[in-house]
Design a protein around this motif. Sequence first.
Motif, PDB file in Angstrom:
ATOM      1  N   ALA A  95      43.549  64.840  30.235  1.00 32.71           N
ATOM      2  CA  ALA A  95      44.283  64.431  31.428  1.00 32.71           C
ATOM      3  C   ALA A  95      44.230  62.923  31.623  1.00 32.71           C
ATOM      4  CB  ALA A  95      43.719  65.151  32.661  1.00 32.71           C
ATOM      5  N   VAL A  96      43.048  62.343  31.534  1.00 34.93           N
ATOM      6  CA  VAL A  96      42.897  60.913  31.787  1.00 34.93           C
ATOM      7  C   VAL A  96      43.571  60.090  30.693  1.00 34.93           C
ATOM      8  CG1 VAL A  96      41.231  59.027  32.009  1.00 34.93           C
ATOM      9  CG2 VAL A  96      40.781  61.227  33.110  1.00 34.93           C
ATOM     10  N   VAL A  97      43.421  60.488  29.432  1.00 37.77           N
ATOM     11  CA  VAL A  97      43.979  59.707  28.318  1.00 37.77           C
ATOM     12  C   VAL A  97      45.504  59.762  28.327  1.00 37.77           C
ATOM     13  CG1 VAL A  97      44.196  59.612  25.809  1.00 37.77           C
ATOM     14  CG2 VAL A  97      41.942  59.867  26.848  1.00 37.77           C
ATOM     15  N   PHE A  98      46.077  60.951  28.481  1.00 34.81           N
ATOM     16  CA  PHE A  98      47.539  61.051  28.457  1.00 34.81           C
ATOM     17  C   PHE A  98      48.169  60.365  29.663  1.00 34.81           C
ATOM     18  CE2 PHE A  98      47.053  64.029  25.052  1.00 34.81           C
ATOM     19  CZ  PHE A  98      48.299  64.105  24.434  1.00 34.81           C
ATOM     20  N   VAL A  99      47.614  60.596  30.850  1.00 34.53           N
ATOM     21  CA  VAL A  99      48.143  59.927  32.034  1.00 34.53           C
ATOM     22  C   VAL A  99      47.960  58.418  31.902  1.00 34.53           C
ATOM     23  CG1 VAL A  99      47.814  59.585  34.511  1.00 34.53           C
ATOM     24  CG2 VAL A  99      47.878  61.893  33.574  1.00 34.53           C
ATOM     25  N   GLY A 100      46.806  58.008  31.398  1.00 36.52           N
ATOM     26  CA  GLY A 100      46.568  56.584  31.202  1.00 36.52           C
ATOM     27  C   GLY A 100      47.553  55.965  30.221  1.00 36.52           C
ATOM     28  N   ALA A 101      47.836  56.676  29.134  1.00 35.83           N
ATOM     29  CA  ALA A 101      48.796  56.155  28.158  1.00 35.83           C
ATOM     30  C   ALA A 101      50.168  55.984  28.802  1.00 35.83           C
ATOM     31  CB  ALA A 101      48.881  57.103  26.959  1.00 35.83           C
ATOM     32  N   GLY A 102      50.563  56.969  29.612  1.00 32.18           N
ATOM     33  CA  GLY A 102      51.842  56.858  30.304  1.00 32.18           C
ATOM     34  C   GLY A 102      51.868  55.703  31.278  1.00 32.18           C
ATOM     35  N   LEU A 103      50.778  55.531  32.032  1.00 36.66           N
ATOM     36  CA  LEU A 103      50.698  54.430  32.990  1.00 36.66           C
ATOM     37  C   LEU A 103      50.757  53.074  32.288  1.00 36.66           C
ATOM     38  CD1 LEU A 103      48.043  55.487  35.676  1.00 36.66           C
ATOM     39  CD2 LEU A 103      50.500  55.178  35.979  1.00 36.66           C
ATOM     40  N   PHE A 104      50.060  52.954  31.166  1.00 31.88           N
ATOM     41  CA  PHE A 104      50.063  51.676  30.452  1.00 31.88           C
ATOM     42  C   PHE A 104      51.446  51.356  29.902  1.00 31.88           C
ATOM     43  CE2 PHE A 104      45.575  51.603  30.900  1.00 31.88           C
ATOM     44  CZ  PHE A 104      45.164  50.305  30.648  1.00 31.88           C
ATOM     45  N   LEU A 105      52.170  52.369  29.448  1.00 24.60           N
ATOM     46  CA  LEU A 105      53.531  52.127  28.987  1.00 24.60           C
ATOM     47  C   LEU A 105      54.391  51.571  30.113  1.00 24.60           C
ATOM     48  CD1 LEU A 105      54.335  55.247  26.751  1.00 24.60           C
ATOM     49  CD2 LEU A 105      53.926  52.900  26.010  1.00 24.60           C
ATOM     50  N   VAL A 106      54.330  52.244  31.273  1.00 24.30           N
ATOM     51  CA  VAL A 106      55.127  51.804  32.422  1.00 24.30           C
ATOM     52  C   VAL A 106      54.618  50.467  32.934  1.00 24.30           C
ATOM     53  CG1 VAL A 106      55.774  52.371  34.796  1.00 24.30           C
ATOM     54  CG2 VAL A 106      55.773  54.151  33.048  1.00 24.30           C
ATOM     55  N   GLY A 107      53.297  50.307  32.973  1.00 23.45           N
ATOM     56  CA  GLY A 107      52.710  49.078  33.494  1.00 23.45           C
ATOM     57  C   GLY A 107      53.047  47.852  32.685  1.00 23.45           C
ATOM     58  N   PHE A 108      53.403  48.039  31.414  1.00 26.45           N
ATOM     59  CA  PHE A 108      53.746  46.898  30.570  1.00 26.45           C
ATOM     60  C   PHE A 108      55.209  46.925  30.142  1.00 26.45           C
ATOM     61  CE2 PHE A 108      49.152  46.750  30.337  1.00 26.45           C
ATOM     62  CZ  PHE A 108      48.911  45.383  30.415  1.00 26.45           C
TER      63      PHE A 108
END
Length: 260
Positions: A95-108
């Motif tokens: 949960a944390v890794v996949f959501v984090g990966a999605g957030l980092f994509l959007v965040g950058f």
Amino acid sequence: MSADFEVHHFTYGPLTPALAYGLSVLGSFLGLHFTTRALAAAERRERIWWLVGGSIALGGTAIWVMHFVGMLGFSVSGASLAYEVPLTLFSALLAVVFVGAGLFLVGFGMPVPLGGLLAGAGVVAMHYTGMAAMNVGAETSYDPLLVAASVVIALAAATAAFFFATRVKGWLSTLGAALVMGVAVSGMHYTGMFALNVHATAPGPVDGADPVHLLVPLTGIVSVVTAVLCGFVGGSAGPGERRREAEFVEGLERELGTGY
């Protein structure tokens, strides 16, 4: 195929779904707020730390803790329940890794739907990995239509969360978005749970940890982390950060205004 064992999703009445929903709203609120702060951050390192916090809040609290608090109200008449500890912990990591990966994509700067679909896939993986960690000592199966519905809800909810994270402004708007997200995450969870059938076989012994002894400490630990994140949000914003966040919100308002 109908279930041969009677499955209960609300063993303690409205207590577990209400508590799970409340924690999901809190995690969503923090995750949305952290993402807004990340997008307003001037420095790369600062943005990364806000995105890490958002990943923990959304993946850890809004999704994983919500799931397992909801599971405290799950029981099967005539069968025992136990959880495989490594697989349960792995579901949290997913949960944390996949959501984090999605957030980092959007965040950058990547498109919101791309990040949302990646995070939604993580929600699905977390849910069904968490279910695979549960042993009931009997044969289980899933209704494919309800499983498909839960996947659609997860993908839509994650994409909506990321859209809100890049568009909402102010505490009330963020809270409103978090309330909606809590409904979506809870809806995905219980849709997936109603897809589960437990069939009549001779109940066998179950291997693993007792649900209460495992889930209460784990969810308690993540809840403490969430409380720390709440305190961090409340006390970390200096004048410069508030100014940059205000400028970011003003930029969003101008962007949205030119879209009409």
